[in-house]
Design a protein around this motif. Structure first.
Motif, PDB file in Angstrom:
ATOM      1  N   GLN A 276       0.845  -1.193   0.000  1.00 40.62           N
ATOM      2  CA  GLN A 276       0.000   0.000   0.000  1.00 40.62           C
ATOM      3  C   GLN A 276       0.883   1.246   0.000  1.00 40.62           C
ATOM      4  O   GLN A 276       2.012   1.196   0.494  1.00 40.62           O
ATOM      5  CB  GLN A 276      -0.891   0.034   1.254  1.00 40.62           C
ATOM      6  CG  GLN A 276      -1.924  -1.074   1.347  1.00 40.62           C
ATOM      7  CD  GLN A 276      -3.144  -0.785   0.499  1.00 40.62           C
ATOM      8  OE1 GLN A 276      -3.381   0.350   0.092  1.00 40.62           O
ATOM      9  NE2 GLN A 276      -3.912  -1.830   0.201  1.00 40.62           N
ATOM     10  N   PRO A 277       0.361   2.360  -0.533  1.00 39.44           N
ATOM     11  CA  PRO A 277       1.096   3.628  -0.354  1.00 39.44           C
ATOM     12  C   PRO A 277       1.162   3.948   1.134  1.00 39.44           C
ATOM     13  O   PRO A 277       0.129   4.030   1.808  1.00 39.44           O
ATOM     14  CB  PRO A 277       0.240   4.639  -1.118  1.00 39.44           C
ATOM     15  CG  PRO A 277      -0.587   3.830  -2.059  1.00 39.44           C
ATOM     16  CD  PRO A 277      -0.842   2.522  -1.359  1.00 39.44           C
ATOM     17  N   LYS A 278       2.347   4.111   1.662  1.00 36.98           N
ATOM     18  CA  LYS A 278       2.516   4.220   3.101  1.00 36.98           C
ATOM     19  C   LYS A 278       1.788   5.408   3.730  1.00 36.98           C
ATOM     20  O   LYS A 278       1.162   5.249   4.793  1.00 36.98           O
ATOM     21  CB  LYS A 278       4.014   4.283   3.455  1.00 36.98           C
ATOM     22  CG  LYS A 278       4.285   4.122   4.943  1.00 36.98           C
ATOM     23  CD  LYS A 278       5.713   3.719   5.209  1.00 36.98           C
ATOM     24  CE  LYS A 278       5.893   3.360   6.676  1.00 36.98           C
ATOM     25  NZ  LYS A 278       7.210   2.776   6.953  1.00 36.98           N
ATOM     26  N   PRO A 279       1.842   6.615   3.144  1.00 36.08           N
ATOM     27  CA  PRO A 279       1.140   7.741   3.791  1.00 36.08           C
ATOM     28  C   PRO A 279      -0.358   7.479   3.992  1.00 36.08           C
ATOM     29  O   PRO A 279      -0.902   7.747   5.064  1.00 36.08           O
ATOM     30  CB  PRO A 279       1.383   8.911   2.826  1.00 36.08           C
ATOM     31  CG  PRO A 279       2.631   8.543   2.097  1.00 36.08           C
ATOM     32  CD  PRO A 279       2.566   7.060   1.951  1.00 36.08           C
ATOM     33  N   ILE A 280      -0.979   6.910   2.979  1.00 34.72           N
ATOM     34  CA  ILE A 280      -2.425   6.650   3.067  1.00 34.72           C
ATOM     35  C   ILE A 280      -2.698   5.539   4.079  1.00 34.72           C
ATOM     36  O   ILE A 280      -3.609   5.619   4.905  1.00 34.72           O
ATOM     37  CB  ILE A 280      -2.984   6.272   1.677  1.00 34.72           C
ATOM     38  CG1 ILE A 280      -2.782   7.440   0.701  1.00 34.72           C
ATOM     39  CG2 ILE A 280      -4.451   5.881   1.765  1.00 34.72           C
ATOM     40  CD1 ILE A 280      -3.189   7.110  -0.724  1.00 34.72           C
ATOM     41  N   PHE A 281      -1.906   4.479   4.032  1.00 29.21           N
ATOM     42  CA  PHE A 281      -2.103   3.346   4.928  1.00 29.21           C
ATOM     43  C   PHE A 281      -1.892   3.752   6.385  1.00 29.21           C
ATOM     44  O   PHE A 281      -2.631   3.339   7.281  1.00 29.21           O
ATOM     45  CB  PHE A 281      -1.143   2.211   4.547  1.00 29.21           C
ATOM     46  CG  PHE A 281      -1.338   0.960   5.344  1.00 29.21           C
ATOM     47  CD1 PHE A 281      -2.311   0.033   4.990  1.00 29.21           C
ATOM     48  CD2 PHE A 281      -0.565   0.703   6.466  1.00 29.21           C
ATOM     49  CE1 PHE A 281      -2.501  -1.128   5.725  1.00 29.21           C
ATOM     50  CE2 PHE A 281      -0.739  -0.454   7.218  1.00 29.21           C
ATOM     51  CZ  PHE A 281      -1.719  -1.370   6.843  1.00 29.21           C
ATOM     52  N   CYS A 282      -0.873   4.570   6.629  1.00 28.44           N
ATOM     53  CA  CYS A 282      -0.567   4.979   8.007  1.00 28.44           C
ATOM     54  C   CYS A 282      -1.657   5.884   8.585  1.00 28.44           C
ATOM     55  O   CYS A 282      -1.884   5.885   9.804  1.00 28.44           O
ATOM     56  CB  CYS A 282       0.779   5.693   8.062  1.00 28.44           C
ATOM     57  SG  CYS A 282       2.182   4.588   7.752  1.00 28.44           S
ATOM     58  N   GLU A 283      -2.323   6.652   7.742  1.00 29.44           N
ATOM     59  CA  GLU A 283      -3.436   7.477   8.213  1.00 29.44           C
ATOM     60  C   GLU A 283      -4.608   6.601   8.639  1.00 29.44           C
ATOM     61  O   GLU A 283      -5.274   6.868   9.647  1.00 29.44           O
ATOM     62  CB  GLU A 283      -3.885   8.439   7.111  1.00 29.44           C
ATOM     63  CG  GLU A 283      -2.920   9.593   6.873  1.00 29.44           C
ATOM     64  CD  GLU A 283      -3.415  10.521   5.786  1.00 29.44           C
ATOM     65  OE1 GLU A 283      -4.564  10.320   5.309  1.00 29.44           O
ATOM     66  OE2 GLU A 283      -2.670  11.436   5.388  1.00 29.44           O
ATOM     67  N   ARG A 284      -4.845   5.528   7.899  1.00 31.78           N
ATOM     68  CA  ARG A 284      -5.977   4.646   8.193  1.00 31.78           C
ATOM     69  C   ARG A 284      -5.664   3.675   9.328  1.00 31.78           C
ATOM     70  O   ARG A 284      -6.524   3.387  10.156  1.00 31.78           O
ATOM     71  CB  ARG A 284      -6.348   3.856   6.937  1.00 31.78           C
ATOM     72  CG  ARG A 284      -6.891   4.714   5.808  1.00 31.78           C
ATOM     73  CD  ARG A 284      -7.052   3.906   4.536  1.00 31.78           C
ATOM     74  NE  ARG A 284      -7.864   2.705   4.735  1.00 31.78           N
ATOM     75  CZ  ARG A 284      -7.895   1.685   3.888  1.00 31.78           C
ATOM     76  NH1 ARG A 284      -7.139   1.715   2.799  1.00 31.78           N
ATOM     77  NH2 ARG A 284      -8.666   0.649   4.130  1.00 31.78           N
ATOM     78  N   PHE A 285      -4.403   3.165   9.343  1.00 28.15           N
ATOM     79  CA  PHE A 285      -4.031   2.159  10.347  1.00 28.15           C
ATOM     80  C   PHE A 285      -2.701   2.560  11.008  1.00 28.15           C
ATOM     81  O   PHE A 285      -1.661   1.962  10.727  1.00 28.15           O
ATOM     82  CB  PHE A 285      -3.892   0.777   9.701  1.00 28.15           C
ATOM     83  CG  PHE A 285      -5.073   0.351   8.892  1.00 28.15           C
ATOM     84  CD1 PHE A 285      -6.206  -0.149   9.525  1.00 28.15           C
ATOM     85  CD2 PHE A 285      -5.060   0.445   7.503  1.00 28.15           C
ATOM     86  CE1 PHE A 285      -7.309  -0.558   8.775  1.00 28.15           C
ATOM     87  CE2 PHE A 285      -6.151   0.040   6.754  1.00 28.15           C
ATOM     88  CZ  PHE A 285      -7.289  -0.459   7.382  1.00 28.15           C
ATOM     89  N   PRO A 286      -2.699   3.550  11.865  1.00 27.60           N
ATOM     90  CA  PRO A 286      -1.445   4.016  12.476  1.00 27.60           C
ATOM     91  C   PRO A 286      -0.749   2.938  13.297  1.00 27.60           C
ATOM     92  O   PRO A 286       0.484   2.928  13.389  1.00 27.60           O
ATOM     93  CB  PRO A 286      -1.892   5.182  13.358  1.00 27.60           C
ATOM     94  CG  PRO A 286      -3.355   4.991  13.554  1.00 27.60           C
ATOM     95  CD  PRO A 286      -3.854   4.324  12.323  1.00 27.60           C
TER      96      PRO A 286
END
Length: 326
Positions: A140-150
């Motif tokens: 997954q693109p990390k910025p988007i994934f980290c926003e959804r699943f920190p």
């Protein structure tokens, strides 16, 4: 010119000494090698047993072809360079993906280090993985994934990474194959990634020529190392105290200062009050083989000389096509 038997004997003895005996003593007294190919070898490393620090014993090997290699549990890897001011080495892994491979992925194996050594994988390495199974790996693109699943941010393989979009030297080499960036926490996680991905590449960030802030990505693996600093070693290296080289006893691994006078002491070279050790007893890997070869060579040489002396014509002092060296 009159024939002098005594002169002939001395000439023959000198010849045998030069051919068989002298190389034996020269090699037995040889000092620690300071380079392999174009790469300088300094403390704490060595390519001769008994030199450098015992923490790095048998870590580096100088191959028969003159290439320096790092020995690890996963294999032997060519060392491209060593920096002692910023302690690290750059090694190459011939199994990892390269630009020439394109989207044709070869079978590979994970690079690993022995955790008991003073070597560590540098945090300046980035790892790219290609054609990973999205059923097994979170791509997954990390910025988007980290926003959804920190809480799961570290588990994602970033498909939007800068290096995936700007592969050093070959931006378009992958074609339609997928790429993602992931930092393995340990050798086991790297092994698992390669179980579900087609291949990988390691990229380190090299300091640019123009500025220390100018970082240039290059293929390779940066391995950091520690330089053990001890009072004994500092005294040994002090030019005012003889300028020796730091080493150790191959049996006890206790410190020894290796001196240019072909002897070793337990403190520093100008300290004559300490017990000296024979150089041949320290550089075990270099001398043991030479000792056996030297003894055999001397014996064979004396036997051959006696045989030739009994049958061959006297040619002392005369160079002909039969007895010339070159």
């Amino acid at each position: 010119m009159a024939y002098n038997p005594s002169s002939c004997f001395h000439h023959s003895s000198c010849f045998l000494f030069i051919i068989f005996v002298l190389p034996f003593f020269c090699q037995a007294a040889s000092h620690c090698r300071t380079s392999c190919g174009t790469i300088p070898i300094s403390y704490p490393f060595s390519i001769d047993d008994g030199c450098g620090s015992p923490y790095y014993r048998h870590i580096l090997v100088c191959s028969d072809s003159g290439f320096l290699e790092l020995r690890t549990p996963s294999g032997r890897y060519q060392v491209r360079s060593i920096s002692y001011s910023d302690p690290h080495m750059i090694v190459t892994d011939p199994f990892m993906w390269s630009c020439q491979d394109g989207h044709h992925f070869r079978a590979t194996r994970p690079f690993s280090l022995d955790t008991s050594t003073h070597l560590t994988l540098s945090s300046q390495n980035d790892y790219l993985f290609f054609n990973c199974s999205e059923e097994r790996v979170i791509v997954q693109p990390k910025p988007i994934f980290c926003e959804r699943f920190p809480d799961r941010c570290d588990s994602t393989c970033d498909s939007a990474s800068y290096l995936c979009r700007h592969l050093p030297g070959c931006s378009n080499a992958l074609g339609s194959s997928s790429c993602c960036s992931y930092l393995p926490k340990a050798t086991e996680s790297l092994r698992l990634m390669l179980k579900y991905c087609a291949s990988y590449a390691s990229i380190y960030w090299r300091t640019g020529v123009n500025s220390p802030d100018d970082q240039v990505p290059e293929y390779g693996i940066r391995v950091d190392f520690d330089i053990p600093v001890t009072t004994d070693c500092l005294q040994c290296q002090d030019m005012k105290k003889g300028g020796g080289s730091c080493g150790f006893d191959t049996q006890s691994q206790s410190f020894l200062c290796l001196c240019n006078q072909r002897s070793n002491v337990t403190t520093y070279c100008n300290d004559h009050s300490t017990t000296s050790h024979s150089k041949a007893g320290v550089i075990a890997g270099t001398v043991t083989g030479v000792s056996a070869a030297g003894v055999i060579g001397i014996g064979a040489g004396l036997w051959y000389w006696k045989k030739v002396r009994a049958t061959a014509p006297v040619t002392c002092g005369v160079q002909s096509n039969e007895n010339r060296l070159f």
